[in-house]
Design an enzyme around this catalytic site. Structure first.
Site, PDB file in Angstrom:
ATOM      1  N   GLY A  12       0.966  -1.247   0.035  1.00 24.14           N
ATOM      2  CA  GLY A  12       0.059  -0.044   0.144  1.00 24.14           C
ATOM      3  C   GLY A  12       0.780   1.346   0.007  1.00 24.14           C
ATOM      4  N   SER A  13       2.013   1.176  -0.642  1.00 22.75           N
ATOM      5  CA  SER A  13       2.714   2.356  -0.489  1.00 22.75           C
ATOM      6  C   SER A  13       2.328   3.363  -1.334  1.00 22.75           C
ATOM      7  CB  SER A  13       4.231   2.138  -0.988  1.00 22.75           C
ATOM      8  OG  SER A  13       4.439   1.664  -2.091  1.00 22.75           O
ATOM      9  N   LYS A  65     -16.428 -14.854  -9.413  1.00 26.70           N
ATOM     10  CA  LYS A  65     -15.865 -13.116  -9.482  1.00 26.70           C
ATOM     11  C   LYS A  65     -16.974 -12.265  -9.277  1.00 26.70           C
ATOM     12  CE  LYS A  65     -12.382 -12.013 -12.411  1.00 26.70           C
ATOM     13  NZ  LYS A  65     -11.467 -11.500 -11.691  1.00 26.70           N
ATOM     14  N   MET A  90      -4.177  -7.093  -7.133  1.00 22.54           N
ATOM     15  CA  MET A  90      -3.636  -8.312  -7.795  1.00 22.54           C
ATOM     16  C   MET A  90      -4.714  -9.154  -8.541  1.00 22.54           C
ATOM     17  SD  MET A  90      -0.492  -7.533  -7.521  1.00 22.54           S
ATOM     18  CE  MET A  90       0.422  -9.178  -8.113  1.00 22.54           C
ATOM     19  N   HIS A 109       0.985   0.423 -13.286  1.00 21.94           N
ATOM     20  CA  HIS A 109       1.809  -0.699 -13.633  1.00 21.94           C
ATOM     21  C   HIS A 109       3.385  -0.660 -13.746  1.00 21.94           C
ATOM     22  CE1 HIS A 109       2.284  -4.633 -15.046  1.00 21.94           C
ATOM     23  NE2 HIS A 109       3.134  -4.414 -16.049  1.00 21.94           N
TER      24      HIS A 109
HETATM   25  C1  GRF Z   1       3.265  -1.282  -7.617  1.00 16.98           C
HETATM   26  O1  GRF Z   1       4.608  -1.414  -8.094  1.00 16.98           O
HETATM   27  C2  GRF Z   1       2.270  -0.961  -8.713  1.00 16.98           C
HETATM   28  O2  GRF Z   1       2.612  -0.352  -9.940  1.00 16.98           O
HETATM   29  C3  GRF Z   1       1.950  -2.471  -9.072  1.00 16.98           C
HETATM   30  O3  GRF Z   1       1.749  -3.228  -7.615  1.00 16.98           O
HETATM   31  C4  GRF Z   1       2.890  -2.416  -6.658  1.00 16.98           C
HETATM   32  C5  GRF Z   1       1.902  -1.878  -5.617  1.00 16.98           C
HETATM   33  O4  GRF Z   1       3.141  -1.393  -4.535  1.00 16.98           O
HETATM   34  N1  GRF Z   1       0.748  -2.557  -9.670  1.00 16.98           N
HETATM   35  P1  GRF Z   1       2.435  -0.791  -3.337  1.00 16.98           P
HETATM   36  O5  GRF Z   1       1.372  -1.919  -2.493  1.00 16.98           O
HETATM   37  O6  GRF Z   1       1.441   0.472  -3.518  1.00 16.98           O
HETATM   38  O7  GRF Z   1       3.442  -0.567  -2.305  1.00 16.98           O
END
Ligand code: GRF
Length: 194
Positions: A12-13, A65, A90, A109
Site C-alpha cells: 500500500g505504498s 468473481k 492483484m 503498472h
Molecule cells: C506497484 O509497483 C504497482 O505498480 C503494482 O503493484 C505495486 C504495488 O505496490 N501494480 P504498493 O502496494 O503500492 O507498495
C-alpha cells in the site's frame, strides 16, 4: 472534489502516496474507501491508521468473481465512489465492475506497457536485459494491463542492478507520478460525470 476508492492487495505504498497528496491538497479527491482482497495486508493497517474505511474480502469465500464484485459494488455505492483507483490490486477486474464504472477505473503498472504486462513486471524487464523500463498509468479494460494508456515515465536499468534496486526506483517514480496523473484524470472524469 470526487470520491475515490483505492484497491490494493499488499503493502500500500501507492495508497500512502495518494493519501498524502489528498491531505496536502495536491489531489482534489476524498478517499472514501480502501478495498483489499488480502485480509492482513499492510495497506489495511495504513488505511485504518488514518481513519479511512476498509472493505476487505477473500475471493475464496465467494462462488465466483461476479459474486464478490457484487458485494464490492454495494460497498462502493454505499461510499458513493465515483472513480476506482487500482494501486497494487492483484486481481483482474470483472465485467460487473467494468460496467458499473465505464472509463472510471485506473491502474498503475511497473513497466512501459505494452511490454511486460502481468505479474513480476520488474523481474521480467531485468530478465529480458532491457536498459529502460518504467511506469504506466492506464485505464482498465477486460484484459491484463491492456487498457488505454494515460501516461508513462521511463526508468533506466543500470548495469548489474538488482531487481530490488530497480523496484525501489520504480516505486519512487510511482509515488511521484500517480497522484499527479490522478489529479488530471479526476478533473477529466468530473467533466464527463457533470
Ligand atoms: C506497484 O509497483 C504497482 O505498480 C503494482 O503493484 C505495486 C504495488 O505496490 N501494480 P504498493 O502496494 O503500492 O507498495
Amino acid at each position: 472534489m470526487i470520491n475515490i476508492a483505492v484497491f490494493a492487495s499488499g503493502n500500500g505504498s501507492n495508497f500512502q502516496a495518494i493519501y498524502e497528496a489528498v491531505k496536502h491538497q495536491r489531489l482534489d479527491a476524498n478517499i472514501s474507501l480502501v478495498v483489499c482482497d488480502r485480509p492482513g495486508a499492510q495497506v489495511i493497517a495504513r488505511a485504518e491508521k488514518v481513519g479511512i474505511p476498509v472493505f476487505s474480502f477473500s475471493a475464496k469465500d465467494y462462488e465466483s468473481k461476479s459474486a464478490y464484485e457484487e458485494d464490492l459494488l454495494i460497498k462502493l455505492r454505499e461510499h458513493r465512489v465515483q472513480l476506482v483507483v487500482l494501486a497494487g490490486y492483484m486481481r483482474i477486474v470483472g465485467e460487473m465492475l467494468l460496467e458499473a464504472f465505464p472509463g472510471g477505473i485506473v491502474n498503475i503498472h511497473p513497466s512501459l506497457l505494452p511490454s511486460f504486462p502481468g505479474k513480476d513486471a520488474v523481474e521480467q524487464a531485468v530478465a529480458a536485459g532491457v536498459k529502460v523500463t518504467g511506469v504506466t498509468v492506464h485505464y482498465v479494460d477486460e484484459g491484463v494491463d491492456t487498457g488505454p494508456i494515460i501516461a508513462q515515465q521511463s526508468v533506466s536499468i543500470r548495469e548489474g542492478e538488482s531487481i530490488e534496486a530497480v523496484t525501489k526506483r520504480i516505486h519512487e517514480v510511482e509515488h511521484a507520478i500517480y497522484p499527479k496523473i490522478l489529479q488530471k484524470v479526476i478533473h477529466r472524469h468530473l467533466s464527463i460525470l457533470n
